[in-house]
Design a protein around this motif. Structure first.
Motif, short mmCIF file in Angstrom:
data_model
loop_
_atom_site.label_atom_id
_atom_site.label_comp_id
_atom_site.label_asym_id
_atom_site.label_seq_id
_atom_site.Cartn_x
_atom_site.Cartn_y
_atom_site.Cartn_z
N GLY A 81 -0.08 -0.57 -6.00
CA GLY A 81 -0.79 -1.58 -5.25
C GLY A 81 0.05 -2.22 -4.15
O GLY A 81 1.27 -2.19 -4.21
N HIS A 82 -0.61 -2.75 -3.17
CA HIS A 82 -0.12 -3.50 -2.02
C HIS A 82 -0.27 -2.68 -0.75
O HIS A 82 0.40 -1.68 -0.54
CB HIS A 82 1.34 -3.94 -2.18
N ASP A 83 -1.19 -3.13 0.10
CA ASP A 83 -1.48 -2.53 1.40
C ASP A 83 -2.09 -1.14 1.33
O ASP A 83 -2.14 -0.43 2.34
CB ASP A 83 -0.23 -2.51 2.29
N LEU A 84 -2.55 -0.74 0.16
CA LEU A 84 -3.35 0.49 0.08
C LEU A 84 -4.71 0.19 0.70
O LEU A 84 -5.25 -0.91 0.57
CB LEU A 84 -3.48 0.96 -1.36
N SER A 85 -5.28 1.20 1.36
CA SER A 85 -6.52 1.00 2.10
C SER A 85 -7.31 2.31 2.15
O SER A 85 -6.84 3.35 1.68
CB SER A 85 -6.20 0.56 3.54
N GLN A 96 -2.88 6.21 -12.60
CA GLN A 96 -3.94 5.73 -13.47
C GLN A 96 -4.80 4.63 -12.86
O GLN A 96 -5.99 4.54 -13.16
CB GLN A 96 -3.34 5.25 -14.80
N GLU A 97 -4.19 3.79 -12.02
CA GLU A 97 -4.94 2.65 -11.49
C GLU A 97 -4.35 2.20 -10.16
O GLU A 97 -3.14 2.21 -9.98
CB GLU A 97 -4.88 1.50 -12.50
N VAL A 98 -5.23 1.82 -9.24
CA VAL A 98 -4.79 1.14 -8.03
C VAL A 98 -5.47 -0.23 -7.98
O VAL A 98 -6.63 -0.37 -8.35
CB VAL A 98 -5.11 1.94 -6.75
N SER A 99 -4.70 -1.21 -7.55
CA SER A 99 -5.22 -2.57 -7.41
C SER A 99 -5.25 -2.89 -5.93
O SER A 99 -4.21 -2.90 -5.26
CB SER A 99 -4.31 -3.56 -8.15
#
Length: 237
Positions: free
Chosen positions: A189-193, A208-211
Motif C-alpha cells: 500500500g501507498h500511492d498504488l493507483s 494477498q492484499e492491497v490497501s
C-alpha cells in the motif's frame, strides 16, 4: 486474486471539513463493500484529524468483509484495537505530526518492541502485519517478530513508475520472493493507483492484499466509486 481493501480516511477528512456527517462514513463503507471491495482500512491518528476513534467502533458492525486498522501501536491505539478485534492490525511507525505514512519499521532495531506488540494482538485472534520498506534485511527482521504478514511500502515504486522506470519493481520482487520463502503473507500500500496496480500485481508473487485510499478516492471523482472499485478488481485478477 489479490484482495482490495479500501482506505476510507479521505472520506472522513471530507466529512470533518464541514463539521457535519456528509459524506456519511458508515454508508460509504457499506457501499464500497457492496460494489465488491473485500476489505475496509482505516488509519486513526492521535489528533483524529480524519478517522475518529469513535468511527473505528461504529464501523465494526458495518464491515462484513475484512476490517484492517492501521496505526502506531501507542497505548491508546492498542486499547482501541483490542476492544474492536478487527481482522487485521497493520503496525505503522508514523510520527504524530506526519501528514501520511512515510517510512517502514526498522524491524531489527525495534524487534523486541514489535514482538511484544504482535504477541499481544495475535493472542487476541487478530492477524498482524508490519509496514516495511522494500529491504531484504527488514523482511528477515519482520519474520523474527512473529508477524503474520508484511505490508510493502510502495511510494518509491509508484513515483518511479510514473517516471517510466519499471525497474523500480525489482526490490519489491526480491522482497516478495524472500517473504514467500519465509512464509510471510504479503500486503502492499501507498500511492498504488489504477495506473500502476496491474503492473505491480503481475510482478509480486503471493500478493494477498492491497490497501488503497487516496488514489481511489481521487479517481472516483471522475469515474464514480462503483466503476473505480470494479476497475481495481479487474486489474487485480
Amino acid at each position: 486474486m489479490t484482495k482490495l481493501s479500501v482506505n476510507i480516511n479521505k472520506i472522513a477528512t471530507l466529512r470533518n471539513s464541514r463539521g457535519g456527517d456528509v459524506p456519511n462514513l458508515l454508508q460509504f463503507a457499506k457501499d464500497v463493500q457492496s460494489y465488491g471491495a473485500e476489505g475496509i482500512t482505516i488509519h486513526p491518528r492521535p489528533d483524529e484529524r480524519h478517522i475518529r476513534y469513535q468511527d473505528a467502533y461504529d464501523l465494526k458492525s458495518e464491515v462484513y468483509t475484512e476490517y484492517n486498522i492501521e496505526g502506531n501501536p501507542i497505548p491508546k491505539f492498542m486499547d482501541l484495537v483490542l476492544d474492536i478485534k478487527p481482522t487485521q492490525v497493520t503496525l505503522v511507525p508514523d510520527a504524530t505530526d506526519a501528514i501520511t505514512s512515510n517510512a517502514g519499521w526498522d524491524t531489527i532495531k525495534h524487534k523486541d518492541f514489535l514482538t511484544e506488540v504482535i504477541q499481544t494482538f495475535r493472542s487476541n485472534g487478530i492477524r498482524t502485519s508490519i509496514f516495511v520498506d522494500p529491504d531484504l534485511h527488514q523482511i528477515e527482521g519482520a519474520k523474527a517478530t512473529g508477524t503474520d504478514r508484511i505490508e510493502l511500502y510502495t511510494e518509491a515504486f509508484a513515483h518511479q513508475y510514473s517516471l517510466g522506470n519499471k525497474e523500480a519493481i525489482n526490490p519489491y520482487m526480491e522482497c516478495a520472493g524472500l517473504a514467500n520463502t519465509l512464509q510471510l503473507g504479503i500486503n502492499a500500500g501507498h500511492d498504488l493507483s489504477l495506473q500502476n496496480i496491474q503492473f505491480f500485481k503481475e510482478n509480486i508473487p503471493g500478493l494477498q492484499e492491497v490497501s488503497i485510499g487516496h488514489a481511489l478516492i481521487a479517481e472516483s471523482l471522475y469515474m464514480g466509486v462503483e466503476k473505480v472499485i470494479s476497475s481495481y478488481l479487474e486489474k487485480l485478477k
